[in-house]
Design a protein around this motif. Sequence first.
Motif, PDB file in Angstrom:
ATOM      1  N   PRO A  91       0.812  -1.225   0.000  1.00 53.81           N
ATOM      2  CA  PRO A  91       0.000   0.000   0.000  1.00 53.81           C
ATOM      3  C   PRO A  91       0.844   1.273   0.000  1.00 53.81           C
ATOM      4  O   PRO A  91       0.364   2.326  -0.421  1.00 53.81           O
ATOM      5  CB  PRO A  91      -0.806  -0.118   1.302  1.00 53.81           C
ATOM      6  N   LEU A  92       2.087   1.181   0.465  1.00 53.07           N
ATOM      7  CA  LEU A  92       2.942   2.357   0.572  1.00 53.07           C
ATOM      8  C   LEU A  92       3.676   2.660  -0.730  1.00 53.07           C
ATOM      9  O   LEU A  92       3.854   3.824  -1.098  1.00 53.07           O
ATOM     10  CB  LEU A  92       3.959   2.157   1.698  1.00 53.07           C
ATOM     11  N   LEU A  93       4.108   1.619  -1.438  1.00 52.89           N
ATOM     12  CA  LEU A  93       4.933   1.810  -2.627  1.00 52.89           C
ATOM     13  C   LEU A  93       4.171   1.636  -3.937  1.00 52.89           C
ATOM     14  O   LEU A  93       4.566   2.198  -4.957  1.00 52.89           O
ATOM     15  CB  LEU A  93       6.123   0.845  -2.592  1.00 52.89           C
ATOM     16  N   GLY A  94       3.108   0.834  -3.907  1.00 53.92           N
ATOM     17  CA  GLY A  94       2.320   0.631  -5.114  1.00 53.92           C
ATOM     18  C   GLY A  94       1.723   1.933  -5.610  1.00 53.92           C
ATOM     19  O   GLY A  94       1.084   2.661  -4.857  1.00 53.92           O
ATOM     20  N   GLY A  95       1.944   2.257  -6.903  1.00 53.95           N
ATOM     21  CA  GLY A  95       1.439   3.498  -7.449  1.00 53.95           C
ATOM     22  C   GLY A  95       2.291   4.701  -7.117  1.00 53.95           C
ATOM     23  O   GLY A  95       1.959   5.828  -7.512  1.00 53.95           O
ATOM     24  N   ARG A  96       3.379   4.504  -6.381  1.00 56.48           N
ATOM     25  CA  ARG A  96       4.286   5.603  -6.036  1.00 56.48           C
ATOM     26  C   ARG A  96       5.669   5.424  -6.653  1.00 56.48           C
ATOM     27  O   ARG A  96       6.321   6.406  -6.985  1.00 56.48           O
ATOM     28  CB  ARG A  96       4.398   5.722  -4.514  1.00 56.48           C
ATOM     29  N   VAL A  97       6.121   4.197  -6.779  1.00 55.93           N
ATOM     30  CA  VAL A  97       7.386   3.935  -7.471  1.00 55.93           C
ATOM     31  C   VAL A  97       7.089   2.978  -8.628  1.00 55.93           C
ATOM     32  O   VAL A  97       6.389   1.978  -8.461  1.00 55.93           O
ATOM     33  CB  VAL A  97       8.441   3.333  -6.511  1.00 55.93           C
ATOM     34  N   TRP A  98       7.618   3.317  -9.791  1.00 54.30           N
ATOM     35  CA  TRP A  98       7.209   2.598 -10.994  1.00 54.30           C
ATOM     36  C   TRP A  98       7.573   1.123 -10.955  1.00 54.30           C
ATOM     37  O   TRP A  98       6.843   0.273 -11.474  1.00 54.30           O
ATOM     38  CB  TRP A  98       7.815   3.269 -12.232  1.00 54.30           C
ATOM     39  N   TRP A  99       8.724   0.771 -10.354  1.00 56.63           N
ATOM     40  CA  TRP A  99       9.194  -0.619 -10.416  1.00 56.63           C
ATOM     41  C   TRP A  99       8.324  -1.570  -9.592  1.00 56.63           C
ATOM     42  O   TRP A  99       8.422  -2.791  -9.747  1.00 56.63           O
ATOM     43  CB  TRP A  99      10.655  -0.719  -9.989  1.00 56.63           C
ATOM     44  N   TRP A 100       7.487  -1.018  -8.695  1.00 59.61           N
ATOM     45  CA  TRP A 100       6.622  -1.903  -7.915  1.00 59.61           C
ATOM     46  C   TRP A 100       5.610  -2.633  -8.805  1.00 59.61           C
ATOM     47  O   TRP A 100       5.076  -3.675  -8.453  1.00 59.61           O
ATOM     48  CB  TRP A 100       5.904  -1.127  -6.817  1.00 59.61           C
ATOM     49  N   VAL A 101       5.349  -2.079  -9.979  1.00 60.11           N
ATOM     50  CA  VAL A 101       4.449  -2.732 -10.940  1.00 60.11           C
ATOM     51  C   VAL A 101       4.898  -4.164 -11.216  1.00 60.11           C
ATOM     52  O   VAL A 101       4.081  -5.084 -11.341  1.00 60.11           O
ATOM     53  CB  VAL A 101       4.408  -1.924 -12.252  1.00 60.11           C
ATOM     54  N   LEU A 102       6.202  -4.377 -11.298  1.00 62.86           N
ATOM     55  CA  LEU A 102       6.730  -5.703 -11.611  1.00 62.86           C
ATOM     56  C   LEU A 102       6.453  -6.689 -10.476  1.00 62.86           C
ATOM     57  O   LEU A 102       6.218  -7.876 -10.713  1.00 62.86           O
ATOM     58  CB  LEU A 102       8.229  -5.609 -11.895  1.00 62.86           C
ATOM     59  N   ILE A 103       6.443  -6.212  -9.236  1.00 65.93           N
ATOM     60  CA  ILE A 103       6.106  -7.073  -8.099  1.00 65.93           C
ATOM     61  C   ILE A 103       4.613  -7.378  -8.101  1.00 65.93           C
ATOM     62  O   ILE A 103       4.180  -8.490  -7.779  1.00 65.93           O
ATOM     63  CB  ILE A 103       6.541  -6.402  -6.783  1.00 65.93           C
ATOM     64  N   ASP A 104       3.816  -6.390  -8.508  1.00 63.26           N
ATOM     65  CA  ASP A 104       2.365  -6.581  -8.531  1.00 63.26           C
ATOM     66  C   ASP A 104       1.910  -7.585  -9.586  1.00 63.26           C
ATOM     67  O   ASP A 104       0.738  -7.969  -9.617  1.00 63.26           O
ATOM     68  CB  ASP A 104       1.663  -5.240  -8.773  1.00 63.26           C
ATOM     69  N   LEU A 105       2.803  -7.995 -10.488  1.00 64.98           N
ATOM     70  CA  LEU A 105       2.435  -9.001 -11.482  1.00 64.98           C
ATOM     71  C   LEU A 105       2.268 -10.385 -10.866  1.00 64.98           C
ATOM     72  O   LEU A 105       1.729 -11.292 -11.493  1.00 64.98           O
ATOM     73  CB  LEU A 105       3.485  -9.055 -12.588  1.00 64.98           C
ATOM     74  N   LEU A 106       2.701 -10.563  -9.622  1.00 61.52           N
ATOM     75  CA  LEU A 106       2.490 -11.819  -8.917  1.00 61.52           C
ATOM     76  C   LEU A 106       0.996 -12.067  -8.774  1.00 61.52           C
ATOM     77  O   LEU A 106       0.252 -11.156  -8.399  1.00 61.52           O
ATOM     78  CB  LEU A 106       3.127 -11.726  -7.527  1.00 61.52           C
ATOM     79  N   PRO A 107       0.489 -13.263  -9.095  1.00 60.86           N
ATOM     80  CA  PRO A 107      -0.941 -13.519  -8.925  1.00 60.86           C
ATOM     81  C   PRO A 107      -1.388 -13.194  -7.506  1.00 60.86           C
ATOM     82  O   PRO A 107      -0.787 -13.682  -6.534  1.00 60.86           O
ATOM     83  CB  PRO A 107      -1.069 -15.022  -9.233  1.00 60.86           C
ATOM     84  N   PRO A 108      -2.404 -12.344  -7.328  1.00 62.03           N
ATOM     85  CA  PRO A 108      -2.794 -11.888  -5.987  1.00 62.03           C
ATOM     86  C   PRO A 108      -3.117 -13.015  -5.012  1.00 62.03           C
ATOM     87  O   PRO A 108      -2.875 -12.871  -3.809  1.00 62.03           O
ATOM     88  CB  PRO A 108      -4.031 -11.027  -6.264  1.00 62.03           C
ATOM     89  N   LEU A 109      -3.629 -14.128  -5.519  1.00 62.75           N
ATOM     90  CA  LEU A 109      -3.979 -15.216  -4.607  1.00 62.75           C
ATOM     91  C   LEU A 109      -2.746 -15.789  -3.919  1.00 62.75           C
ATOM     92  O   LEU A 109      -2.834 -16.320  -2.810  1.00 62.75           O
ATOM     93  CB  LEU A 109      -4.725 -16.322  -5.362  1.00 62.75           C
ATOM     94  N   ALA A 110      -1.578 -15.645  -4.565  1.00 62.12           N
ATOM     95  CA  ALA A 110      -0.334 -16.138  -3.954  1.00 62.12           C
ATOM     96  C   ALA A 110      -0.026 -15.410  -2.654  1.00 62.12           C
ATOM     97  O   ALA A 110       0.649 -15.951  -1.781  1.00 62.12           O
ATOM     98  CB  ALA A 110       0.825 -15.975  -4.933  1.00 62.12           C
ATOM     99  N   LEU A 111      -0.546 -14.201  -2.514  1.00 61.12           N
ATOM    100  CA  LEU A 111      -0.318 -13.446  -1.284  1.00 61.12           C
ATOM    101  C   LEU A 111      -0.894 -14.164  -0.074  1.00 61.12           C
ATOM    102  O   LEU A 111      -0.386 -14.037   1.045  1.00 61.12           O
ATOM    103  CB  LEU A 111      -0.941 -12.053  -1.395  1.00 61.12           C
ATOM    104  N   VAL A 112      -1.948 -14.946  -0.290  1.00 58.90           N
ATOM    105  CA  VAL A 112      -2.586 -15.718   0.777  1.00 58.90           C
ATOM    106  C   VAL A 112      -1.996 -17.120   0.876  1.00 58.90           C
ATOM    107  O   VAL A 112      -1.803 -17.653   1.971  1.00 58.90           O
ATOM    108  CB  VAL A 112      -4.104 -15.800   0.539  1.00 58.90           C
ATOM    109  N   VAL A 113      -1.695 -17.714  -0.261  1.00 57.51           N
ATOM    110  CA  VAL A 113      -1.227 -19.105  -0.292  1.00 57.51           C
ATOM    111  C   VAL A 113       0.083 -19.266   0.483  1.00 57.51           C
ATOM    112  O   VAL A 113       0.249 -20.223   1.254  1.00 57.51           O
ATOM    113  CB  VAL A 113      -1.068 -19.585  -1.745  1.00 57.51           C
ATOM    114  N   VAL A 114       1.021 -18.331   0.303  1.00 57.04           N
ATOM    115  CA  VAL A 114       2.331 -18.450   0.967  1.00 57.04           C
ATOM    116  C   VAL A 114       2.199 -18.398   2.492  1.00 57.04           C
ATOM    117  O   VAL A 114       2.695 -19.298   3.188  1.00 57.04           O
ATOM    118  CB  VAL A 114       3.310 -17.388   0.434  1.00 57.04           C
ATOM    119  N   PRO A 115       1.546 -17.378   3.085  1.00 55.07           N
ATOM    120  CA  PRO A 115       1.436 -17.395   4.556  1.00 55.07           C
ATOM    121  C   PRO A 115       0.593 -18.550   5.083  1.00 55.07           C
ATOM    122  O   PRO A 115       0.830 -19.034   6.194  1.00 55.07           O
ATOM    123  CB  PRO A 115       0.786 -16.038   4.887  1.00 55.07           C
TER     124      PRO A 115
END
Length: 366
Positions: free
Chosen positions: A40-64
Amino acid sequence: MSSSQTAPAAPGRTARRRVLLTRTLIGTALVWLSLLAARPLLGGRVWWWVLIDLLPPLALVVVPLALLTAGAVLLLRPRRGLLREGRWLTGLAAVALIVAVPQSGLNLRALGGQEPPPPGALKIMSWDTLEWAQGNDPGHFHRYLKQHRADVYLLQEYMEIGDGEPVPVDDEDRLRASFPGYHFAMAGELLTMSRFPIEEQTVVRARLPEPETSWDDYWDIRVLRTDIVVDGTEVSFYNVHLPDLFYLGASPFSAEFYRIVADLDHRRTAVLKALRADIENNDNPKVVAGVLNLVPGSGALRWLDGLTDAAHSSDSLYPVSFWVGKPQAWRLDWAFSATGAKAHGYRLTDPEGLSSHRAQEFFLST
């Protein structure tokens, strides 16, 4: 003992391996939690975060969730010296899971069922047509549009590709024949069709660098606002197509790829700022729908704070709109309502091979 037999690992060595593995899992949990906190802090504020956001969102839950399972095993079957590590792993994974759920695109409201639309609610369709009917059967394309029987259509990519460049398309005569009595608003590659009168159409413009293209409007016009009168109430519909997250025409091993990603991010943010400003100065009931090219949990969604995600009215636990025919893991298409407008029965429908994006459908009451 035969020379072909292998001696078992020494107890001390096995214990050290277990400690190393557990601490590696704890480190993974810390890294994952840091990633989630930074989005929430870096997304939309630094351009390179776009590349991290390409991770399928469901993986954010699967890993933890996987880390929490490993921690639970350690607590239920404690081994000497690992109980403390098990507690740390379980605690960090649990916190990461709590933080991840709102960012993952999971629609937990679906568990409560759908609220039926009230009588007289409008039917809205928003769809990225993927270069209009180019490469498809035009008859099938128009039948697909008509079968949705929407009161308002918000369509993106009313265009074709010619010589590798986007070019305008003229399908107005056939559209008017297919949708008699409808009113039309067109700008750039955005097309809005309404069964109700369009009082005014406005291009919400952002300050953008001059594009290197023969059709400037394709790059410059990314939001088309139409004010439509419905039973005496003026409702504003924002038809939106934000720039892509990246460009497949350049190799990710080249400097050009990252230059383009940075430029697209700059354009996307500029358009979101202009859209936000227009929304704040507009007292009408409103709908914002289209291809935002943002994933759930992206920090860039802060520009739409205060608007209600139409997918909250969906019965799908994990609504995704892209990539049809491929691993369907991302939601890039969004719809929001605000100022007295309320969405009902949101769903993403099969494009029948006409696009890589699912069409958004929902009912709207004001």
